[in-house]
Scaffold this motif. Structure first.
Motif, PDB file in Angstrom:
ATOM      1  N   ASN A  48       0.849  -1.197   0.000  1.00 40.33           N
ATOM      2  CA  ASN A  48       0.000   0.000   0.000  1.00 40.33           C
ATOM      3  C   ASN A  48       0.880   1.241   0.000  1.00 40.33           C
ATOM      4  OD1 ASN A  48      -2.331   1.553   0.063  1.00 40.33           O
ATOM      5  ND2 ASN A  48      -2.400   1.546   2.307  1.00 40.33           N
ATOM      6  N   GLU A  49       1.607   1.434  -1.090  1.00 39.88           N
ATOM      7  CA  GLU A  49       2.527   2.563  -1.168  1.00 39.88           C
ATOM      8  C   GLU A  49       2.637   3.057  -2.603  1.00 39.88           C
ATOM      9  OE1 GLU A  49       6.769   1.429  -0.700  1.00 39.88           O
ATOM     10  OE2 GLU A  49       6.030  -0.604  -0.313  1.00 39.88           O
ATOM     11  N   THR A  50       3.153   4.274  -2.742  1.00 37.03           N
ATOM     12  CA  THR A  50       3.444   4.837  -4.055  1.00 37.03           C
ATOM     13  C   THR A  50       4.905   4.577  -4.368  1.00 37.03           C
ATOM     14  OG1 THR A  50       1.750   6.551  -3.891  1.00 37.03           O
ATOM     15  CG2 THR A  50       3.562   6.940  -5.418  1.00 37.03           C
ATOM     16  N   VAL A  51       5.155   3.878  -5.462  1.00 36.01           N
ATOM     17  CA  VAL A  51       6.511   3.485  -5.838  1.00 36.01           C
ATOM     18  C   VAL A  51       6.977   4.376  -6.980  1.00 36.01           C
ATOM     19  CG1 VAL A  51       7.938   1.622  -6.727  1.00 36.01           C
ATOM     20  CG2 VAL A  51       6.094   1.121  -5.097  1.00 36.01           C
ATOM     21  N   ARG A  52       8.049   5.121  -6.760  1.00 36.84           N
ATOM     22  CA  ARG A  52       8.608   6.017  -7.772  1.00 36.84           C
ATOM     23  C   ARG A  52       9.907   5.431  -8.288  1.00 36.84           C
ATOM     24  NH1 ARG A  52       6.347   9.247  -3.830  1.00 36.84           N
ATOM     25  NH2 ARG A  52       4.735  10.691  -4.582  1.00 36.84           N
ATOM     26  N   PHE A  59      12.024  -5.871 -11.359  1.00 36.91           N
ATOM     27  CA  PHE A  59      11.099  -6.332 -10.334  1.00 36.91           C
ATOM     28  C   PHE A  59      10.834  -7.821 -10.576  1.00 36.91           C
ATOM     29  CE2 PHE A  59       8.503  -2.427  -8.698  1.00 36.91           C
ATOM     30  CZ  PHE A  59       9.666  -1.910  -8.158  1.00 36.91           C
ATOM     31  N   GLN A  60      11.109  -8.639  -9.571  1.00 40.48           N
ATOM     32  CA  GLN A  60      10.808 -10.057  -9.649  1.00 40.48           C
ATOM     33  C   GLN A  60       9.726 -10.380  -8.625  1.00 40.48           C
ATOM     34  OE1 GLN A  60      14.197 -12.649  -9.687  1.00 40.48           O
ATOM     35  NE2 GLN A  60      15.366 -11.381 -11.091  1.00 40.48           N
ATOM     36  N   PHE A  61       8.709 -11.115  -9.044  1.00 41.10           N
ATOM     37  CA  PHE A  61       7.546 -11.299  -8.178  1.00 41.10           C
ATOM     38  C   PHE A  61       6.796 -12.564  -8.555  1.00 41.10           C
ATOM     39  CE2 PHE A  61       6.859  -8.387 -11.691  1.00 41.10           C
ATOM     40  CZ  PHE A  61       5.851  -9.008 -12.398  1.00 41.10           C
ATOM     41  N   GLY A  62       5.937 -12.992  -7.627  1.00 42.88           N
ATOM     42  CA  GLY A  62       4.973 -14.043  -7.912  1.00 42.88           C
ATOM     43  C   GLY A  62       3.630 -13.403  -8.194  1.00 42.88           C
ATOM     44  N   THR A  63       2.956 -13.005  -7.128  1.00 40.58           N
ATOM     45  CA  THR A  63       1.702 -12.248  -7.235  1.00 40.58           C
ATOM     46  C   THR A  63       1.780 -11.084  -6.263  1.00 40.58           C
ATOM     47  OG1 THR A  63       0.418 -14.218  -7.818  1.00 40.58           O
ATOM     48  CG2 THR A  63      -0.800 -12.318  -6.999  1.00 40.58           C
ATOM     49  N   ALA A  64       1.839  -9.868  -6.773  1.00 39.58           N
ATOM     50  CA  ALA A  64       1.989  -8.684  -5.931  1.00 39.58           C
ATOM     51  C   ALA A  64       1.073  -7.575  -6.417  1.00 39.58           C
ATOM     52  CB  ALA A  64       3.440  -8.205  -5.928  1.00 39.58           C
ATOM     53  N   GLN A  65       0.672  -6.720  -5.482  1.00 36.90           N
ATOM     54  CA  GLN A  65      -0.178  -5.568  -5.804  1.00 36.90           C
ATOM     55  C   GLN A  65       0.422  -4.320  -5.191  1.00 36.90           C
ATOM     56  OE1 GLN A  65      -4.434  -3.987  -4.264  1.00 36.90           O
ATOM     57  NE2 GLN A  65      -4.530  -5.985  -5.265  1.00 36.90           N
ATOM     58  N   ILE A  66       0.529  -3.256  -6.022  1.00 36.99           N
ATOM     59  CA  ILE A  66       1.069  -1.972  -5.581  1.00 36.99           C
ATOM     60  C   ILE A  66      -0.021  -0.914  -5.733  1.00 36.99           C
ATOM     61  CG2 ILE A  66       2.821  -0.202  -6.059  1.00 36.99           C
ATOM     62  CD1 ILE A  66       4.556  -2.421  -7.283  1.00 36.99           C
ATOM     63  N   ARG A  67      -0.086   0.017  -4.784  1.00 34.05           N
ATOM     64  CA  ARG A  67      -1.119   1.054  -4.873  1.00 34.05           C
ATOM     65  C   ARG A  67      -0.884   1.956  -6.077  1.00 34.05           C
ATOM     66  NH1 ARG A  67      -0.748   4.178  -0.045  1.00 34.05           N
ATOM     67  NH2 ARG A  67       0.513   5.714  -1.155  1.00 34.05           N
ATOM     68  N   SER A  68       0.320   2.551  -6.192  1.00 32.29           N
ATOM     69  CA  SER A  68       0.612   3.460  -7.300  1.00 32.29           C
ATOM     70  C   SER A  68       2.036   3.235  -7.774  1.00 32.29           C
ATOM     71  CB  SER A  68       0.435   4.930  -6.889  1.00 32.29           C
ATOM     72  OG  SER A  68      -0.900   5.199  -6.533  1.00 32.29           O
ATOM     73  N   ILE A  87      -1.744  -2.956 -10.264  1.00 33.06           N
ATOM     74  CA  ILE A  87      -1.726  -1.576  -9.769  1.00 33.06           C
ATOM     75  C   ILE A  87      -3.164  -1.208  -9.430  1.00 33.06           C
ATOM     76  CG2 ILE A  87      -1.013   0.798 -10.201  1.00 33.06           C
ATOM     77  CD1 ILE A  87       1.265  -1.226 -10.359  1.00 33.06           C
ATOM     78  N   SER A  88      -3.399  -0.729  -8.205  1.00 30.19           N
ATOM     79  CA  SER A  88      -4.782  -0.506  -7.762  1.00 30.19           C
ATOM     80  C   SER A  88      -5.267   0.926  -7.914  1.00 30.19           C
ATOM     81  CB  SER A  88      -4.938  -0.936  -6.301  1.00 30.19           C
ATOM     82  OG  SER A  88      -4.081  -0.166  -5.460  1.00 30.19           O
ATOM     83  N   ASP A  89      -4.377   1.926  -7.800  1.00 32.70           N
ATOM     84  CA  ASP A  89      -4.847   3.315  -7.777  1.00 32.70           C
ATOM     85  C   ASP A  89      -4.391   4.133  -8.978  1.00 32.70           C
ATOM     86  OD1 ASP A  89      -6.102   5.553  -5.960  1.00 32.70           O
ATOM     87  OD2 ASP A  89      -4.230   6.379  -6.734  1.00 32.70           O
ATOM     88  N   THR A  90      -3.072   4.218  -9.250  1.00 33.25           N
ATOM     89  CA  THR A  90      -2.578   5.109 -10.308  1.00 33.25           C
ATOM     90  C   THR A  90      -1.345   4.527 -10.981  1.00 33.25           C
ATOM     91  OG1 THR A  90      -3.325   7.050  -9.048  1.00 33.25           O
ATOM     92  CG2 THR A  90      -1.798   7.444 -10.859  1.00 33.25           C
ATOM     93  N   LEU A  91      -1.336   4.573 -12.303  1.00 39.03           N
ATOM     94  CA  LEU A  91      -0.128   4.333 -13.090  1.00 39.03           C
ATOM     95  C   LEU A  91       0.240   5.664 -13.716  1.00 39.03           C
ATOM     96  CD1 LEU A  91       2.015   2.528 -14.421  1.00 39.03           C
ATOM     97  CD2 LEU A  91       0.404   2.150 -16.292  1.00 39.03           C
ATOM     98  N   GLN A  92       1.401   6.197 -13.332  1.00 38.72           N
ATOM     99  CA  GLN A  92       1.826   7.509 -13.818  1.00 38.72           C
ATOM    100  C   GLN A  92       3.088   7.347 -14.654  1.00 38.72           C
ATOM    101  OE1 GLN A  92       1.654  10.649 -10.968  1.00 38.72           O
ATOM    102  NE2 GLN A  92       2.951  12.031 -12.146  1.00 38.72           N
ATOM    103  N   LEU A  93       2.980   7.717 -15.939  1.00 41.41           N
ATOM    104  CA  LEU A  93       4.077   7.558 -16.882  1.00 41.41           C
ATOM    105  C   LEU A  93       4.590   8.931 -17.291  1.00 41.41           C
ATOM    106  CD1 LEU A  93       2.403   4.757 -19.002  1.00 41.41           C
ATOM    107  CD2 LEU A  93       4.278   4.454 -17.380  1.00 41.41           C
ATOM    108  N   ASP A  94       5.583   9.428 -16.555  1.00 48.35           N
ATOM    109  CA  ASP A  94       6.192  10.718 -16.867  1.00 48.35           C
ATOM    110  C   ASP A  94       7.388  10.532 -17.795  1.00 48.35           C
ATOM    111  OD1 ASP A  94       4.357  12.030 -15.230  1.00 48.35           O
ATOM    112  OD2 ASP A  94       5.604  11.755 -13.466  1.00 48.35           O
ATOM    113  N   ASN A  95       8.304   9.661 -17.401  1.00 47.58           N
ATOM    114  CA  ASN A  95       9.477   9.331 -18.203  1.00 47.58           C
ATOM    115  C   ASN A  95       9.935   7.927 -17.839  1.00 47.58           C
ATOM    116  OD1 ASN A  95      10.593  11.410 -20.071  1.00 47.58           O
ATOM    117  ND2 ASN A  95      10.443  12.699 -18.249  1.00 47.58           N
ATOM    118  N   GLY A  96      10.251   7.130 -18.848  1.00 43.85           N
ATOM    119  CA  GLY A  96      10.700   5.771 -18.582  1.00 43.85           C
ATOM    120  C   GLY A  96       9.697   4.742 -19.051  1.00 43.85           C
TER     121      GLY A  96
END
Length: 339
Positions: A48-52, A59-68, A87-96
């Motif tokens: 439950n966090e915003t990842v910048r 990112f290596q994962f099995g089943t994961a959910q990120i807020r933003s 992704i549950s809340d926001t996908l923000q694509l500024d650069n990358g």
């Protein structure tokens, strides 16, 4: 929580491939100690966090959910390696760029997730899933591309119920599947197409696609917007003319005038008589005439052109049955017809 830690890692320590050791308490905690090209392992669970993201990472994962999730540095890539990331809340694509091209990865925006941004410098490379529960005129935007080719896709649809149903879109940078062309269509794109899939219990209908084009990159070569069309292919059937008119020459978008009734393939098309080559390397033959009187020369007026090169040779056949020499290699020849 980036300070106290309340996720599946329980505050344990981890050593990254860069040699740095840091807390596993949160993704933000990991980001504070890694360097570019490191691997970050996400335990199964909800973050439950915003990842910048400001550097190239894996990112290596099995089943994961990120807020933003936010991409915010030029020239970087977030490489997704795993099974299911949501992704549950926001996908923000500024650069990358987000690399979701692995066939094993299911990258999903949950119902209600917002998309901010999307451009030639920031998009999802691979298949992007979007969940939907709206039953009428749902509008889903897909900021997707293929390698260096950014081609966003927008989908409007009706849904038979509010059951959670996912619609995925992927851009393919190759020639579309072969099938018969419908009346009114001269040719379809030679260089890319979009594939739409569905998973979930609801029935989708009235699917209307909005396709983008850009003559300056991986050439769509749209020079006659009024003749641009949307084509749709349902697997097992021929291409269908879904109509539409381009918004501008060279760079723009086109909204299908006719809806599709199922998932399948979408691509750009050129109507009969149009001069949009849509990636083809072939020149366009076009000419007019001056003079129609018997016994007088008919002057050919050439205006043929090539979007991708220079025309170097011409060969005309005037179709005069009274002569076996009714041909020319001039650009603008004349001919006197016997009748």
């Amino acid at each position: 929580d980036p300070v106290n830690g309340n996720d599946a890692w329980n505050g344990q320590q981890a050593t990254f491939i860069s040699g740095s050791t840091g807390p596993k308490r949160s993704i933000a905690g990991a980001l504070s100690v890694v360097i570019a090209n490191d691997n970050i392992f996400l335990a199964d669970g909800v973050y439950n966090e915003t990842v910048r993201i400001g550097m190239t990472l894996n990112f290596q994962f099995g089943t994961a959910q990120i807020r933003s999730l936010q991409m915010n540095a030029t020239g970087i890539s977030l490489n997704l390696i795993g099974t299911r990331l949501q992704i549950s809340d926001t996908l923000q694509l500024d650069n990358g760029r987000i690399d979701a091209s692995s066939p094993m990865v299911t990258f999903t925006l949950l119902d209600g997730c917002k998309v901010v941004g999307g451009s030639k410098s920031s998009y999802v490379d691979g298949r992007l899933f979007r969940q939907n529960t709206d039953t009428s005129a749902a509008l889903l935007f897909y900021p997707i591309g293929n390698k260096s080719d950014y081609r966003p896709f927008t989908l409007q649809l009706d849904q038979s119920s509010s059951a959670v149903t996912a619609y995925s879109v992927r851009l393919f940078g190759v020639t579309p599947p072969a099938a018969s062309l419908p009346a009114g269509i001269r040719n379809i794109s030679d260089i890319h197409y979009w594939e739409l899939r569905k998973s979930g219990p609801a029935v989708a209908s009235n699917l209307r696609a909005v396709l983008s084009y850009d003559t300056d990159q991986t050439d769509d070569e749209v020079f006659e917007r009024s003749r641009l069309r949307v084509a749709f292919l349902k697997p097992g059937y021929g291409w269908r003319n879904c109509g539409g008119v381009g918004t501008a020459n060279r760079v723009g978008s086109i909204t299908a005038g006719i809806t599709a009734d199922s998932v399948g393939f979408f691509c750009l098309a050129n109507s009969t008589g149009g001069f949009n080559t849509l990636g083809s390397r072939k020149p366009i033959a076009r000419f007019g005439i001056r003079g129609r009187c018997a016994g007088n020369p008919v002057q050919m007026l050439d205006s043929s052109f090539s979007h991708t090169g220079t025309i170097t040779r011409y060969r005309w056949d005037f179709g005069d049955p009274s002569s076996t020499a009714d041909s020319s290699q001039l650009q603008n020849p004349g001919w006197i017809y016997s009748g």
